[in-house]
Design a protein around this motif. Structure first.
Motif, PDB file in Angstrom:
ATOM      1  N   ILE A 144       0.858  -1.174   0.000  1.00 18.07           N
ATOM      2  CA  ILE A 144       0.000   0.000   0.000  1.00 18.07           C
ATOM      3  C   ILE A 144       0.900   1.232   0.000  1.00 18.07           C
ATOM      4  O   ILE A 144       1.888   1.284   0.733  1.00 18.07           O
ATOM      5  CB  ILE A 144      -0.914   0.031   1.238  1.00 18.07           C
ATOM      6  CG1 ILE A 144      -1.887  -1.156   1.210  1.00 18.07           C
ATOM      7  CG2 ILE A 144      -1.687   1.340   1.311  1.00 18.07           C
ATOM      8  CD1 ILE A 144      -2.944  -1.078   0.130  1.00 18.07           C
ATOM      9  N   ASN A 145       0.575   2.208  -0.837  1.00 21.34           N
ATOM     10  CA  ASN A 145       1.327   3.465  -0.901  1.00 21.34           C
ATOM     11  C   ASN A 145       0.618   4.520  -0.063  1.00 21.34           C
ATOM     12  O   ASN A 145      -0.567   4.792  -0.294  1.00 21.34           O
ATOM     13  CB  ASN A 145       1.459   3.945  -2.343  1.00 21.34           C
ATOM     14  CG  ASN A 145       2.228   2.960  -3.208  1.00 21.34           C
ATOM     15  OD1 ASN A 145       3.008   2.159  -2.708  1.00 21.34           O
ATOM     16  ND2 ASN A 145       2.013   3.010  -4.498  1.00 21.34           N
ATOM     17  N   ILE A 146       1.319   5.102   0.892  1.00 24.20           N
ATOM     18  CA  ILE A 146       0.685   5.993   1.863  1.00 24.20           C
ATOM     19  C   ILE A 146       1.357   7.367   1.857  1.00 24.20           C
ATOM     20  O   ILE A 146       2.582   7.474   1.946  1.00 24.20           O
ATOM     21  CB  ILE A 146       0.758   5.410   3.290  1.00 24.20           C
ATOM     22  CG1 ILE A 146       0.115   4.011   3.318  1.00 24.20           C
ATOM     23  CG2 ILE A 146       0.067   6.327   4.285  1.00 24.20           C
ATOM     24  CD1 ILE A 146       0.272   3.303   4.653  1.00 24.20           C
ATOM     25  N   SER A 147       0.542   8.414   1.767  1.00 18.14           N
ATOM     26  CA  SER A 147       1.022   9.788   1.944  1.00 18.14           C
ATOM     27  C   SER A 147       1.053  10.088   3.438  1.00 18.14           C
ATOM     28  O   SER A 147       0.016  10.337   4.050  1.00 18.14           O
ATOM     29  CB  SER A 147       0.097  10.771   1.216  1.00 18.14           C
ATOM     30  OG  SER A 147       0.224  10.647  -0.170  1.00 18.14           O
ATOM     31  N   ILE A 148       2.232  10.048   4.000  1.00 21.11           N
ATOM     32  CA  ILE A 148       2.381  10.240   5.449  1.00 21.11           C
ATOM     33  C   ILE A 148       2.379  11.725   5.799  1.00 21.11           C
ATOM     34  O   ILE A 148       1.662  12.169   6.690  1.00 21.11           O
ATOM     35  CB  ILE A 148       3.699   9.596   5.941  1.00 21.11           C
ATOM     36  CG1 ILE A 148       3.672   8.079   5.726  1.00 21.11           C
ATOM     37  CG2 ILE A 148       3.939   9.935   7.414  1.00 21.11           C
ATOM     38  CD1 ILE A 148       2.732   7.330   6.609  1.00 21.11           C
ATOM     39  N   GLN A 149       3.233  12.500   5.139  1.00 21.46           N
ATOM     40  CA  GLN A 149       3.472  13.936   5.364  1.00 21.46           C
ATOM     41  C   GLN A 149       4.192  14.186   6.676  1.00 21.46           C
ATOM     42  O   GLN A 149       5.166  14.932   6.710  1.00 21.46           O
ATOM     43  CB  GLN A 149       2.184  14.765   5.285  1.00 21.46           C
ATOM     44  CG  GLN A 149       1.225  14.417   4.173  1.00 21.46           C
ATOM     45  CD  GLN A 149       1.854  14.159   2.810  1.00 21.46           C
ATOM     46  OE1 GLN A 149       3.043  14.329   2.601  1.00 21.46           O
ATOM     47  NE2 GLN A 149       1.049  13.711   1.883  1.00 21.46           N
ATOM     48  N   THR A 150       3.738  13.599   7.761  1.00 21.09           N
ATOM     49  CA  THR A 150       4.410  13.723   9.058  1.00 21.09           C
ATOM     50  C   THR A 150       3.869  12.639   9.975  1.00 21.09           C
ATOM     51  O   THR A 150       2.714  12.220   9.830  1.00 21.09           O
ATOM     52  CB  THR A 150       4.190  15.104   9.681  1.00 21.09           C
ATOM     53  OG1 THR A 150       4.784  15.125  10.997  1.00 21.09           O
ATOM     54  CG2 THR A 150       2.719  15.428   9.813  1.00 21.09           C
ATOM     55  N   MET A 151       4.704  12.195  10.906  1.00 18.92           N
ATOM     56  CA  MET A 151       4.253  11.232  11.918  1.00 18.92           C
ATOM     57  C   MET A 151       3.827  11.943  13.193  1.00 18.92           C
ATOM     58  O   MET A 151       3.505  11.306  14.190  1.00 18.92           O
ATOM     59  CB  MET A 151       5.363  10.233  12.208  1.00 18.92           C
ATOM     60  CG  MET A 151       5.635   9.261  11.059  1.00 18.92           C
ATOM     61  SD  MET A 151       4.242   8.158  10.690  1.00 18.92           S
ATOM     62  CE  MET A 151       4.345   7.022  12.086  1.00 18.92           C
ATOM     63  N   ASN A 152       3.830  13.282  13.177  1.00 17.00           N
ATOM     64  CA  ASN A 152       3.352  14.085  14.294  1.00 17.00           C
ATOM     65  C   ASN A 152       1.844  14.270  14.122  1.00 17.00           C
ATOM     66  O   ASN A 152       1.408  14.967  13.202  1.00 17.00           O
ATOM     67  CB  ASN A 152       4.074  15.431  14.300  1.00 17.00           C
ATOM     68  CG  ASN A 152       3.602  16.345  15.410  1.00 17.00           C
ATOM     69  OD1 ASN A 152       2.469  16.255  15.876  1.00 17.00           O
ATOM     70  ND2 ASN A 152       4.465  17.243  15.852  1.00 17.00           N
ATOM     71  N   PRO A 153       1.002  13.658  14.968  1.00 15.04           N
ATOM     72  CA  PRO A 153      -0.451  13.706  14.762  1.00 15.04           C
ATOM     73  C   PRO A 153      -1.007  15.123  14.672  1.00 15.04           C
ATOM     74  O   PRO A 153      -1.805  15.426  13.782  1.00 15.04           O
ATOM     75  CB  PRO A 153      -1.010  12.963  15.982  1.00 15.04           C
ATOM     76  CG  PRO A 153       0.103  12.055  16.414  1.00 15.04           C
ATOM     77  CD  PRO A 153       1.366  12.815  16.131  1.00 15.04           C
ATOM     78  N   GLN A 185       5.356   8.451   1.321  1.00 17.13           N
ATOM     79  CA  GLN A 185       5.884   9.708   0.800  1.00 17.13           C
ATOM     80  C   GLN A 185       5.620  10.828   1.803  1.00 17.13           C
ATOM     81  O   GLN A 185       4.628  10.807   2.538  1.00 17.13           O
ATOM     82  CB  GLN A 185       5.265  10.060  -0.546  1.00 17.13           C
ATOM     83  CG  GLN A 185       3.820  10.507  -0.483  1.00 17.13           C
ATOM     84  CD  GLN A 185       3.328  11.042  -1.820  1.00 17.13           C
ATOM     85  OE1 GLN A 185       4.059  11.072  -2.809  1.00 17.13           O
ATOM     86  NE2 GLN A 185       2.082  11.477  -1.854  1.00 17.13           N
ATOM     87  N   ILE A 186       6.530  11.783   1.816  1.00 19.54           N
ATOM     88  CA  ILE A 186       6.401  12.980   2.636  1.00 19.54           C
ATOM     89  C   ILE A 186       6.598  14.182   1.727  1.00 19.54           C
ATOM     90  O   ILE A 186       7.676  14.360   1.152  1.00 19.54           O
ATOM     91  CB  ILE A 186       7.438  12.997   3.780  1.00 19.54           C
ATOM     92  CG1 ILE A 186       7.226  11.800   4.711  1.00 19.54           C
ATOM     93  CG2 ILE A 186       7.377  14.300   4.555  1.00 19.54           C
ATOM     94  CD1 ILE A 186       8.292  11.677   5.797  1.00 19.54           C
ATOM     95  N   VAL A 187       5.544  14.970   1.550  1.00 18.11           N
ATOM     96  CA  VAL A 187       5.655  16.215   0.795  1.00 18.11           C
ATOM     97  C   VAL A 187       6.182  17.281   1.751  1.00 18.11           C
ATOM     98  O   VAL A 187       5.468  17.711   2.656  1.00 18.11           O
ATOM     99  CB  VAL A 187       4.297  16.639   0.201  1.00 18.11           C
ATOM    100  CG1 VAL A 187       4.448  17.950  -0.563  1.00 18.11           C
ATOM    101  CG2 VAL A 187       3.745  15.559  -0.710  1.00 18.11           C
ATOM    102  N   LEU A 188       7.436  17.682   1.559  1.00 19.30           N
ATOM    103  CA  LEU A 188       8.064  18.618   2.492  1.00 19.30           C
ATOM    104  C   LEU A 188       7.652  20.055   2.196  1.00 19.30           C
ATOM    105  O   LEU A 188       7.756  20.523   1.053  1.00 19.30           O
ATOM    106  CB  LEU A 188       9.586  18.506   2.417  1.00 19.30           C
ATOM    107  CG  LEU A 188      10.261  17.388   3.206  1.00 19.30           C
ATOM    108  CD1 LEU A 188      11.763  17.607   3.227  1.00 19.30           C
ATOM    109  CD2 LEU A 188       9.723  17.268   4.622  1.00 19.30           C
ATOM    110  N   CYS A 189       7.185  20.733   3.240  1.00 24.61           N
ATOM    111  CA  CYS A 189       6.818  22.148   3.160  1.00 24.61           C
ATOM    112  C   CYS A 189       7.719  22.921   4.114  1.00 24.61           C
ATOM    113  O   CYS A 189       7.717  22.633   5.318  1.00 24.61           O
ATOM    114  CB  CYS A 189       5.349  22.349   3.551  1.00 24.61           C
ATOM    115  SG  CYS A 189       4.182  21.456   2.508  1.00 24.61           S
ATOM    116  N   PRO A 190       8.509  23.876   3.622  1.00 30.69           N
ATOM    117  CA  PRO A 190       9.437  24.609   4.494  1.00 30.69           C
ATOM    118  C   PRO A 190       8.729  25.228   5.689  1.00 30.69           C
ATOM    119  O   PRO A 190       7.682  25.872   5.554  1.00 30.69           O
ATOM    120  CB  PRO A 190      10.011  25.691   3.566  1.00 30.69           C
ATOM    121  CG  PRO A 190       9.854  25.144   2.193  1.00 30.69           C
ATOM    122  CD  PRO A 190       8.579  24.338   2.221  1.00 30.69           C
TER     123      PRO A 190
END
Length: 334
Positions: A144-153, A185-190
């Motif tokens: 399964i492909n998951i968009s995580i973005q962050t593990m901080n809830p 995947q994590i889409v990084l936002c500054p």
């Protein structure tokens, strides 16, 4: 929802049993049929009891067929029902940044674990319940492909603008503990999920073990169509350098811990940082190619390998190549 039959394959077990268009498939061995994945999973057995509704009457049919022999039923859509849409309002959503006046399907936001398994789409897990996760584990729908973005809830709720975004992170653990492999995947936002937050996310994903097959970080993509959206900027070169260092350091950790690199920065970060791409072997099985991880290195290798083959050349040819600005230096070089 039950599965409504629209056609039956000729000479199939379904046709031999007399199933016809308009028939509704309700359950197999008491298991409800909600979509095409249920159908494929339960009809793979050589023996099962099928519950149907045909001509207004419900009945049970005993089925005998070859193991994994296609049963022969076709439905209105390849999923058996409609695609599941996204319930998030992510600050970086590329669909929200599309210009007006394009084809209507381009504006549909899908968020469907079935499409992740079938086509490699990324899903956020925010529209699932525990029963959905248990079904994935039972059927071993992997990867399964998951968009995580962050593990901080709390940060995930902020970035995805969905109150369930943080709570749904528990599903990531449930999947990996249930033997399901995941690509993330994590889409990084500054200023949001980079820096210390990225370190935290990588450390939490590392705790989940080898069923985390890959982790890709990609820079947020921005267009000029961002009216009323969260103000965001792209990455500065020195910030990209730090991202590359972080991902390569964590890649070495995963190599030592689990025998595979797992963590990668996308090609865009190497270009923004002004760094050479890693060697071909660095990317192992190119698990995150669709996210632009190793795509440039693979293109260069395949191009140069092709030049080693014998070719007959008939005159000269002129070609126009359409590419993005970031890829154009490599295209010109080749």
């Amino acid at each position: 929802m039950p599965l409504h039959l629209v056609s039956v394959d000729e000479h199939s077990p379904a046709q031999r049993l007399g199933l016809e268009p308009g028939c509704t498939l309700l359950a197999i061995d008491g298991n409800p049929l909600n979509d095409a994945l249920d159908y494929q999973f339960y009809t793979s057995a050589p023996h099962f009891t099928l519950t149907i509704c045909q001509n207004g009457a419900q009945q049970q049919i005993s089925v005998e067929k070859g193991e994994y022999e296609p049963f022969g039923c076709n439905f209105k859509t390849y999923l058996g029902d409609e695609k599941h849409s996204c319930a998030n309002h992510c600050m970086f959503c590329f669909i929200d940044q599309l210009p007006p006046g394009m084809r209507e399907p381009l504006y549909f936001k899908d968020d469907d674990t079935r499409m992740s398994f079938l086509f490699g789409n990324y899903t956020t897990l925010t529209n699932l319940k525990e029963g959905d996760i248990q079904r994935i584990i039972k059927m071993h729908i992997s990867p399964i492909n998951i968009s995580i973005q962050t593990m901080n809830p709390a940060l995930r709720v902020q970035m995805m603008k969905n109150p369930f975004a943080g709570e749904s992170l528990k599903f990531v653990r449930m999947l990996t503990e249930g033997g399901i492999k995941i690509n993330t995947q994590i889409v990084l936002c500054p200023g949001y999920n980079d820096g210390e937050q990225l370190e935290y996310s990588l450390s939490e994903l590392a705790k989940l073990g080898p069923n985390v097959q890959s982790i890709a970080v990609v820079p947020v993509g921005l267009t000029r169509y961002r009216e009323k959206l969260t103000p965001l900027r792209g990455f500065f070169p020195q910030e990209a350098v730090e991202v590359v260092k972080t991902m390569e350091r964590w890649g070495e950790y995963f190599c030592k811990e689990y025998g595979t690199r797992t963590a990668y920065a996308s090609d865009e970060f190497y270009i923004l940082a002004g760094k050479d791409f890693p060697p071909y072997e660095f990317y192992e099985d190119f698990a995150q190619l669709e996210n632009g991880v190793g795509m440039m290195r693979l293109y260069a290798k395949e191009f140069l390998d092709e030049l080693e083959k014998p070719h007959r050349i008939f005159g000269s040819k002129k070609l126009d190549v359409v590419t993005g600005e970031m890829a154009s230096p490599l295209i010109n070089q080749m």
